[in-house]
Structure formats: C-alpha cells, structure tokens
Design a protein around this motif. Structure first.
Motif, PDB file in Angstrom:
ATOM      1  N   GLN A 121      38.275 114.213 114.103  1.00 32.51           N
ATOM      2  CA  GLN A 121      37.993 115.590 114.515  1.00 32.51           C
ATOM      3  C   GLN A 121      39.210 116.163 115.238  1.00 32.51           C
ATOM      4  N   TRP A 122      39.566 117.390 114.904  1.00 24.94           N
ATOM      5  CA  TRP A 122      40.710 118.045 115.548  1.00 24.94           C
ATOM      6  C   TRP A 122      40.565 119.561 115.426  1.00 24.94           C
ATOM      7  N   ARG A 123      41.398 120.271 116.143  1.00 25.59           N
ATOM      8  CA  ARG A 123      41.420 121.732 116.076  1.00 25.59           C
ATOM      9  C   ARG A 123      42.795 122.199 115.626  1.00 25.59           C
ATOM     10  N   ASP A 124      42.815 123.264 114.820  1.00 26.09           N
ATOM     11  CA  ASP A 124      44.089 123.822 114.403  1.00 26.09           C
ATOM     12  C   ASP A 124      44.596 124.802 115.464  1.00 26.09           C
ATOM     13  N   ASP A 125      45.685 125.486 115.162  1.00 34.45           N
ATOM     14  CA  ASP A 125      46.291 126.380 116.158  1.00 34.45           C
ATOM     15  C   ASP A 125      45.442 127.613 116.457  1.00 34.45           C
ATOM     16  N   ASP A 126      44.448 127.875 115.599  1.00 32.62           N
ATOM     17  CA  ASP A 126      43.518 128.976 115.865  1.00 32.62           C
ATOM     18  C   ASP A 126      42.243 128.486 116.540  1.00 32.62           C
ATOM     19  N   SER A 127      42.262 127.222 117.002  1.00 29.52           N
ATOM     20  CA  SER A 127      41.110 126.591 117.670  1.00 29.52           C
ATOM     21  C   SER A 127      39.916 126.415 116.746  1.00 29.52           C
ATOM     22  N   VAL A 128      40.137 126.438 115.434  1.00 28.58           N
ATOM     23  CA  VAL A 128      39.061 126.158 114.474  1.00 28.58           C
ATOM     24  C   VAL A 128      38.870 124.646 114.382  1.00 28.58           C
ATOM     25  N   LEU A 129      37.619 124.203 114.510  1.00 29.54           N
ATOM     26  CA  LEU A 129      37.318 122.774 114.506  1.00 29.54           C
ATOM     27  C   LEU A 129      37.290 122.235 113.077  1.00 29.54           C
ATOM     28  N   HIS A 130      37.973 121.102 112.853  1.00 32.80           N
ATOM     29  CA  HIS A 130      37.975 120.432 111.552  1.00 32.80           C
ATOM     30  C   HIS A 130      37.420 119.023 111.714  1.00 32.80           C
ATOM     31  N   THR A 131      36.635 118.584 110.737  1.00 35.42           N
ATOM     32  CA  THR A 131      36.083 117.234 110.728  1.00 35.42           C
ATOM     33  C   THR A 131      36.324 116.620 109.361  1.00 35.42           C
ATOM     34  N   TRP A 132      36.748 115.356 109.352  1.00 43.14           N
ATOM     35  CA  TRP A 132      37.005 114.660 108.085  1.00 43.14           C
ATOM     36  C   TRP A 132      36.655 113.189 108.246  1.00 43.14           C
ATOM     37  N   SER A 133      35.789 112.712 107.364  1.00 43.80           N
ATOM     38  CA  SER A 133      35.527 111.281 107.306  1.00 43.80           C
ATOM     39  C   SER A 133      36.523 110.689 106.323  1.00 43.80           C
ATOM     40  N   MET A 134      37.537 110.020 106.846  1.00 43.21           N
ATOM     41  CA  MET A 134      38.670 109.556 106.040  1.00 43.21           C
ATOM     42  C   MET A 134      38.501 108.087 105.649  1.00 43.21           C
ATOM     43  N   PRO A 135      38.558 107.758 104.353  1.00 43.04           N
ATOM     44  CA  PRO A 135      38.485 106.353 103.952  1.00 43.04           C
ATOM     45  C   PRO A 135      39.679 105.571 104.499  1.00 43.04           C
ATOM     46  N   LEU A 136      39.428 104.373 105.024  1.00 43.87           N
ATOM     47  CA  LEU A 136      40.516 103.547 105.543  1.00 43.87           C
ATOM     48  C   LEU A 136      41.460 103.093 104.442  1.00 43.87           C
ATOM     49  N   SER A 137      40.992 103.096 103.203  1.00 37.98           N
ATOM     50  CA  SER A 137      41.842 102.669 102.097  1.00 37.98           C
ATOM     51  C   SER A 137      43.090 103.529 101.973  1.00 37.98           C
ATOM     52  N   LEU A 138      43.023 104.771 102.489  1.00 36.72           N
ATOM     53  CA  LEU A 138      44.186 105.645 102.416  1.00 36.72           C
ATOM     54  C   LEU A 138      45.333 105.122 103.277  1.00 36.72           C
ATOM     55  N   LEU A 139      45.022 104.315 104.278  1.00 36.80           N
ATOM     56  CA  LEU A 139      46.077 103.774 105.139  1.00 36.80           C
ATOM     57  C   LEU A 139      46.809 102.613 104.477  1.00 36.80           C
ATOM     58  N   GLN A 140      46.236 102.084 103.386  1.00 37.13           N
ATOM     59  CA  GLN A 140      46.848 100.935 102.733  1.00 37.13           C
ATOM     60  C   GLN A 140      47.731 101.339 101.553  1.00 37.13           C
ATOM     61  N   GLY A 141      47.798 102.607 101.274  1.00 36.46           N
ATOM     62  CA  GLY A 141      48.658 103.080 100.201  1.00 36.46           C
ATOM     63  C   GLY A 141      49.800 103.901 100.760  1.00 36.46           C
ATOM     64  N   ASP A 142      50.085 104.996 100.089  1.00 35.32           N
ATOM     65  CA  ASP A 142      51.118 105.903 100.559  1.00 35.32           C
ATOM     66  C   ASP A 142      50.540 106.764 101.684  1.00 35.32           C
ATOM     67  N   ALA A 143      50.919 106.486 102.912  1.00 30.48           N
ATOM     68  CA  ALA A 143      50.339 107.181 104.059  1.00 30.48           C
ATOM     69  C   ALA A 143      50.617 108.681 104.033  1.00 30.48           C
ATOM     70  N   ARG A 144      51.592 109.079 103.237  1.00 32.31           N
ATOM     71  CA  ARG A 144      51.897 110.513 103.171  1.00 32.31           C
ATOM     72  C   ARG A 144      50.708 111.304 102.649  1.00 32.31           C
ATOM     73  N   GLU A 145      49.875 110.677 101.809  1.00 28.18           N
ATOM     74  CA  GLU A 145      48.753 111.390 101.220  1.00 28.18           C
ATOM     75  C   GLU A 145      47.754 111.827 102.289  1.00 28.18           C
ATOM     76  N   TYR A 146      47.354 110.900 103.158  1.00 30.05           N
ATOM     77  CA  TYR A 146      46.357 111.275 104.161  1.00 30.05           C
ATOM     78  C   TYR A 146      46.979 112.199 105.208  1.00 30.05           C
ATOM     79  N   ARG A 147      48.272 112.003 105.543  1.00 30.82           N
ATOM     80  CA  ARG A 147      48.907 112.897 106.509  1.00 30.82           C
ATOM     81  C   ARG A 147      49.042 114.307 105.935  1.00 30.82           C
TER      82      ARG A 147
END
Length: 833
Positions: A297-323
């Motif tokens: 969970q995070w907020r952008d520069d306009d203070s809009v709240l964002h939520t994302w359930s991110m699969p951990l598998s993304l950390l085992q590949g090219d990390a640029r994708e999830y970033r």
C-alpha cells in the motif's frame, strides 16, 4: 501609490516591510459602517485593537507594473513572531472573491490577541475558526494566528516560523491524517480531537478538552515514522537488516546505518533513500497455500491511495518488471542501483504477521465480491484480495452522491427505452454467476450522431467516470482479453465497433461471449491457465456485425448473431435515441444535458448495487430467478436460439428491477422490464421469433444476387423459339426462363454465388423454403426442359424459382403492443408473387 514586492531573500522581505508599513499607515482606519455588515470583518473589529482594520481607497502596483486591485477593500496587517508588519491581506466586504494577500515572507500571520512570547500560540488555516476560538477563550495567555493563504503548505511555513520562539498548537480532527503528515518533524504540537475544536468549545472549556480521554496531544517533532495512525503498530516498526535497518518516515523508506560511537544510537552514519513511503500490509496466499505474495500500500504525489497484492515470484525474475508497475502507479523509487535493490529485500522480508487470502480473479468469490482494491460483502473474518502480476489502474471511481446520480440523471430517463436498457445492462453482469448464465453482448446499431455512445456513457456512469470506463474496440484481441478479465462478473461497454479489425472481430466476439481467453504456454513449455470471465458487454456502431465482417470477406454465422443481439439505436419516435424530451427542448440539448450530468455524478450506484446484492446473496439469487422466469413467460413461443437470447434480455430486466427495488435507480416498478421488452421485441423484429436467422440470411443473399445481376449475368431462354442470333451474356452465371421467370444457376458457378455460405447449406435452405425446383428425386440438380436448349447440350443447373423475389416475412404484434416478427415454425413463411 507603488509598493515594491521583493521576495528573493529574507533580508529583502525585511527591507520591504518598512516601506509597506508606512504605505498602509497612510490609509484611514476602517469604520464599522464601512464594513457593510460583513460578518467576519464585524467580528474582527470588535476583537482587535483600534485602527487594526484599514480602508484602502487605491489600487496598489508592483515594480513589474502588475496592478493589485485593492481599491474598496479592507486591509488587515500581517505580522511575524517579532510583531513586525510583513504584509497585509485585503478583503472585499460581503464578497465571495478570494482575499488578496501581499506577503513576501510567506509566513505572515493574522494575529488575534496579545503576541506575547510566553503565550501558547494556536494556529489555524481559516479566519472564521480563529475568530470563533478566540471568542470562546478570551484569554490573555492564548494568541491566535491564522494563515491568510488557506493552503496547507503556507500553514506549515507559518507554524515553522512561529514555533521557533513560542509553543505552537495546531488543532485538528482524527480524520485529518494529511495535515499531521505534512507537519511531521515541525517543532509544534498537534491537538487531535474527535470533533472540530470550535464545535467542542461550544460545550467544554479548553482545559476540559485537553483533559478528555479522546484527545491526543502529539509532539509533531517526534513523529519521525510514517505518521498515519494504525491499529497494528508493527506496520511502522523498523526492520533490522545486515549492518543497518529499514525505517519508514513520512518522506520515504530509508536504509539507515547508525554511528556506533554514539552511545544513544541516534546519530546517522548514512541514510539511503529507497522509495517514497510504502507499507507491507499482509502476506498473501491462495486456498492451497500457493502463489504467495505481499499486499502493498502506498500513496502517489496526489495522495491517492494505491493497493497491490504482488506475487513474490516477481522478485525472482527481472525485478524491473515489478518496479515498473509500482512506478507507474506513483511510487517514487531511487535510481541508484544498490539502493534500489533494497526494495526487494524490504518487500520480501518485512516481518508482517497478518495473512490475507489472494484470488486471481475479480468478481464473485463465494459470498464476497472482489474489486481490485477491496472486497464487498466481507464478514471481517478473512481479508481477501485480488493478486495479479500487474497492478490494475482501476477505472472504478466515484464523484457525487448516489441521490444526485439517481434523482438528476437516472430517474428522469425512466421512459427512455434505450437508456433504461443500457443502465440495466450495467447492473446485469453481477447476476450471471448467480443465475449460472454464460453472458454475452448487445450491439446498438444506428447512424452517426444517433446517441449510441451517449447510451454507453450513461451506463458507464454506474461504475465510474464515463470517459474512462467506456473502452474501445480499437484493440487487439489479446488486449481485449485482459480487459474482459478485469471486468469479470460485471459490465463492459465497448465504443464504435468500426475501430476493430474486421478480420478479427468475429473471433473477438466469440471470445468475449464465451468467456475464455487463448491457451498459452509458459517459458518451460507447460500450459498456463487461460483467463476466464462472465460479462455483459454493450457495443455500438454504424454497421451491423454482419456487414462489418463482410468487408473483410468474413462470414457471420448464427452463433455470432446469438452472442451479440443487435438493437436499433433509433427509438422510432423521431428523436433519435430518445423516446421523449424530458431534460431539454431538443434532442441535441437533451443529449448535452445528459452528458454533463453523467460526468458530474458517477460511480456511487455501482458500489450501492454491490453492497445490496452481497448483503444476502441467496435472497438476491432467488429474486433474480423469479424475475427472469416471469419475464420469459411472456415469450413462450420462441425456439432455442431466440430463447437463449431472450434469457439474456431477461437477466438485464431482472437487474434493472432489483436495482429499482434497492432504491438505486429511482424508477417505478416495471419500468425496467418495459424498456427491456421494447428492445427485445426490436431484436425479434430483425432476427425472428423462430430463430431461423441463417435461413433468412441465405435467402436474402441469393435474392440480392439475382436483383443485382439478373439482367446482366443470366442469359435469357425462350421456350420453342429460335432466335436468328444468340444474346451475348458476359460473365454468365446461368440462365433465366423467360416464360416462368425461374433462374438456372450453372453448377460450376454456384459455389461462388453462395459464398460465404456453403453450397450444401444454401441448397438445403432453398429446398425447405420451397424455392428450389427439383425433378430428379433427391438430387438437387435440375433437368431443364429440352425446348429451352434445343440443339444444344443441356447444362447442369440449380433451378431457383422466381418466387424468391417476392419472399417476405409475416409480421405480427409483439409483447405489450410492440411490433414482433413471425415466421412459420418449419421453414420460412413466404408471400408469393
């Protein structure tokens, strides 16, 4: 008069203040009569020392010749913590215009009370609040300061300036989290109360409020960690890693190393920025304890709240994708490669104990309805979240209240059949799973500027901003597959079918209606689970699907016609899509008004609908089933294909009626059903109640060919008559018996004439419709009379009777007095010439 505004440095601002003070003092003090009974200014003149308000008679100008329109205003001096005049704010009595502020320092304040350094300074961002609080306190040990700019950044600057010499308190309420976030680290206190301070002072003293158990007095300088108040304090705990630790501040996530020589362990050795504030809310996994992930969970520069359930598998590949996904949703990530890698470690290893169940599909999950950012109908026992390799930038959005959307937009359209039908479609997708129906689509057909797109946008306003929620056909089938998946168990509006490639539109329609994407394999060769969905989609265009596909030589079969029911956008009342004028005097003005309202109020109806149907899913299912049954009882004479389409209309009707019962639409009971029946009868007029649509298409196809080429490609034949010459027929496809009018198609050319239909099917339909001449038993080849081809070898032909040119369907009245179309149950009913 001229005042020089120089704001480059603090020293220049000081130099400005001397001349500006002299300038202000040249004006006369305002009188009570000159305030024109302005309520705020009248209160001020009673509270402030004499001559505090000045009557300004001239406009002021700056060095760059910018005129400041101050003539006719009342000026109130702005001071700093030393009591020096640093600017002024100019009010126009009884005007809603924004006050004019001249303050080169940026921290000048309106001061009410004695500016004594020993006093407690209470800071406000609103003058009326400051006046009311001082009126209740009337205390010599309290000084009120008010920022004249009414922006939180200017309030912060004022508090910072005054807090260096006095104790400053900033009153705020429990839900004002943004303000405490802004002031974090400032040498001041936050007085956090359950209600607004002015409201509380009407009943209690300031001392009683401070002593109340619900009041929090927070030292803002100590709020170094992310300052949102949470039930779970561990969310804000630092995470120890290697020779440092991760710390979450209001301005970002940092990897901090401390100076080991400092016994208090508070001096930084290094502080590396990782990203803007991001929280790990929970660990996620599916029902089989697989596909583990992290709920972020995070907020952008306009203070809009964002939520994302991110699969951990993304950390085992090219990390640029999830970033890349995080960055696209407003998270600011460092560009330093080493510090950037810290984010992987933090997300994977943060010691969070909370668990959440992840699902890979939006829509219904048992009794809950899953949205990209929340679950509707949750019993609170288990947190369920949608998990995807991509963070969805959902188009669900809300503006305005449900009552505004219902009373100003939806209710006035109750007699507009096409608009009521479209709005009911927007509610229908959620009933598909309940009624175990696969879904499908509708296509509003009509000329340009008919109002087709407006119908889609009104329907889209149920769920979000129409300009964003309405999708376009201008996509690949792969892109629409992802879009359909994101609208599972819901509604998908698709604008202007002509923007789709006619070569793929048929396959795309099948894909959308059948609810399953393409099968794909993983990089290891294993089959990847195909995306599935159930949706109601509403399309529009100037051409029918059949005509559009024909441009690319594509065949439209009955299956496509069943999956997408065509409805004439023209309501037949001479007002284009409208049945009547209720919001304006012309159809154009009414369209503009509806467009304006749909952009002003949207999104609240969809959430209210979800809350209603999830409150008792079993009851919703039973009620919807009964409404569908009642609707279908009015159409008991339909054959299989027509019945299948009519049931989709029935589900739309049920959705409209249930939304009406829930108080969402503002319509009367039965109005949704009437509108849907009108649209269904329109479809039956064009398609037919017997469902033999392909038969009519084939007969119309052969009929059109004869009408187009009858005199140019059929060589005339005359019985018992020899001509001295033979008429020349270029590009001949057959012959015409000039005595009977029948057409003889050459066996060799008939395949091309039949295309895109098969010759076998065409001959079968013509025979069943009694339009094919036969004289050789079961053989379809016709043996023409010798007299027509005297002296010649008779060609092999298929003989089509001349009656095909007089083939017309028989009409009858439809449901509730609307027009319907009737055909004989066996074959096609013809009126022969």
């Amino acid at each position: 008069m001229t005042t020089t505004l120089q704001t480059n440095t603090h020293e220049k601002a000081r130099a400005f203040s001397t001349g500006f003070t002299e300038l202000l003092n040249s004006f006369d003090a305002a009188t009570r009569q000159g305030l024109a009974d302005d309520p705020t200014l009248t209160k001020l003149i009673a509270l402030l020392p004499p001559d505090s308000l000045l009557s300004i008679t001239d406009n002021l100008t700056t060095d760059d010749a910018q005129i400041v329109p101050t003539a006719g205003t009342i000026a109130l001096r702005l001071t700093d913590k030393q009591g020096d005049i640093v600017g002024a704010v100019f009010y126009t009595p009884n005007s809603k215009a924004k006050p004019i502020v001249i303050d080169p320092t940026g921290y000048g304040a309106i001061v009410i009370g004695e500016p004594n350094k020993a006093n407690e300074v209470i800071a406000f961002n609103d003058l009326d609040d400051g006046i009311d609080v001082y009126s209740y306190l009337m205390s010599s040990d309290k000084t009120i300061i008010v920022s004249p700019h009414k922006t939180k950044q200017c309030l912060k600057k004022m508090v910072q300036h005054w807090s260096s010499g006095s104790q400053v308190t900033v009153p705020m309420t429990l839900d004002d989290k943004g303000l405490i976030n802004l002031l974090a680290g400032v040498k001041a206190k936050a007085l956090v109360t359950v209600a607004h301070i002015v409201t509380m002072l009407q009943h209690d003293s300031y001392e009683a409020i401070l002593a109340d158990s619900d009041t929090q007095l927070i030292n803002l300088q100590d709020t170094a960690y992310y300052p949102e108040w949470r039930d779970d304090p561990q969310l804000n705990e630092p995470m120890i890693y290697a020779d440092g630790r991760f710390e979450l501040y209001h301005d970002g996530l940092f990897f901090v190393k401390y100076n080991d020589d400092d016994p208090a362990n508070i001096t930084f050795k290094s502080k590396a920025f990782v990203c803007s504030p991001i929280e790990v809310i929970a660990k996620t996994r599916d029902t089989s304890s697989g596909t583990w992930g992290r709920l972020l969970q995070w907020r952008d520069d306009d203070s809009v709240l964002h939520t994302w359930s991110m699969p951990l598998s993304l950390l085992q590949g090219d990390a640029r994708e999830y970033r890349r996904e995080l960055a696209s949703q407003g998270l600011n990530i460092t560009t330093n490669p080493k510090q950037r890698s810290y984010l992987d470690t933090y997300i994977q290893n943060y010691p969070i104990h909370k668990r959440a169940l992840c699902v890979d599909k939006l829509g219904w999950h048992d009794k809950q309805y899953i949205l990209p950012d929340r679950a509707i109908g949750s019993d609170g026992k288990q947190l369920i979240v949608y998990q995807s390799a991509n963070s969805i930038n959902t188009t669900l959005a809300q503006q305005g209240e449900l009552a505004q959307w219902r009373d100003e937009l939806c209710k006035p359209l109750a007699e507009q059949s096409r608009f009521v039908f479209s709005i009911a479609c927007a509610f229908a997708g959620q009933l598909l799973e309940l009624l175990e129906y696969d879904g499908g689509g509708f296509h509003l057909l009509g000329s340009s500027s008919m109002g087709k797109s407006l119908s889609l946008k009104v329907a889209a306003s149920v769920w979000g901003n129409p300009d964003r929620y309405v999708k376009t056909w201008r996509s690949t089938d792969n892109a629409l597959e992802g879009t359909a998946s994101e609208h599972n168990d819901s509604f998908l509006p698709l604008d202007e079918i002509s923007e789709c490639d006619p070569k793929i539109v048929g396959k795309t329609v099948y894909m959308l209606a059948n609810g399953q994407g393409k099968g794909r394999s993983t990089t290891t060769g294993h089959n990847r689970t195909a995306k599935t969905w159930r949706i109601i989609f509403l399309s529009n265009g100037e051409e029918s699907l059949q005509n559009f596909m024909a441009q690319a030589g594509q065949k439209t079969n009955a299956g496509i016609e069943v999956r997408v029911a065509h409805i004439d956008a023209d309501a037949g009342k001479g007002l284009k899509t409208f049945d009547s004028l209720v919001l304006a005097k012309t159809s154009e003005a009414q369209a503009d008004k509806i467009k304006e309202l749909s952009r002003a109020y949207y999104g609240s109806a969809g959430i209210a609908w979800l809350e209603h149907i999830t409150s008792d899913k079993a009851a919703t299912t039973a009620n919807a089933g009964q409404l569908v049954s009642d609707f279908m009882s009015q159409y008991s004479d339909l054959t299989a294909q027509a019945h299948r389409v009519a049931k989709r209309f029935a589900i739309v009707s049920a959705a409209g009626e249930l939304a009406t019962q829930a108080g969402i639409t503002g319509w009367q009971v039965g109005q949704a059903t009437t509108a849907v029946m009108t649209c269904l009868d329109n479809w039956l007029d064009n398609y037919g109640r017997d469902g033999e649509h392909e038969q009519r298409q084939i007969i119309e196809h052969i009929k059109a060919f004869i009408e187009q080429h009858g005199s140019s490609r059929f060589q005339p034949c005359y019985r018992n008559t020899r001509l001295d010459f033979e008429e020349r027929t270029p590009n001949r496809v057959g012959y015409r018996n000039m005595e009977t009018g029948d057409y003889y198609f050459s066996k060799e050319t008939f395949d091309k004439v039949c295309a895109p239909f098969s010759k076998k099917k065409v001959l079968q339909v013509l025979e069943e419709a009694d339009l094919l001449l036969l004289n050789q038993g079961d053989r379809k080849i016709y043996k023409a009379p010798d007299t027509l081809f005297s002296g010649k070898q008779r060609p092999s032909v298929y003989a089509v009777t001349a009656n095909i040119l007089c083939c017309e369907p028989m009409k009858k009245d439809g449901t509730n007095g609307t027009n319907g179309t009737s055909y004989m149950q066996q074959g096609i009913a013809l009126s022969h010439c």
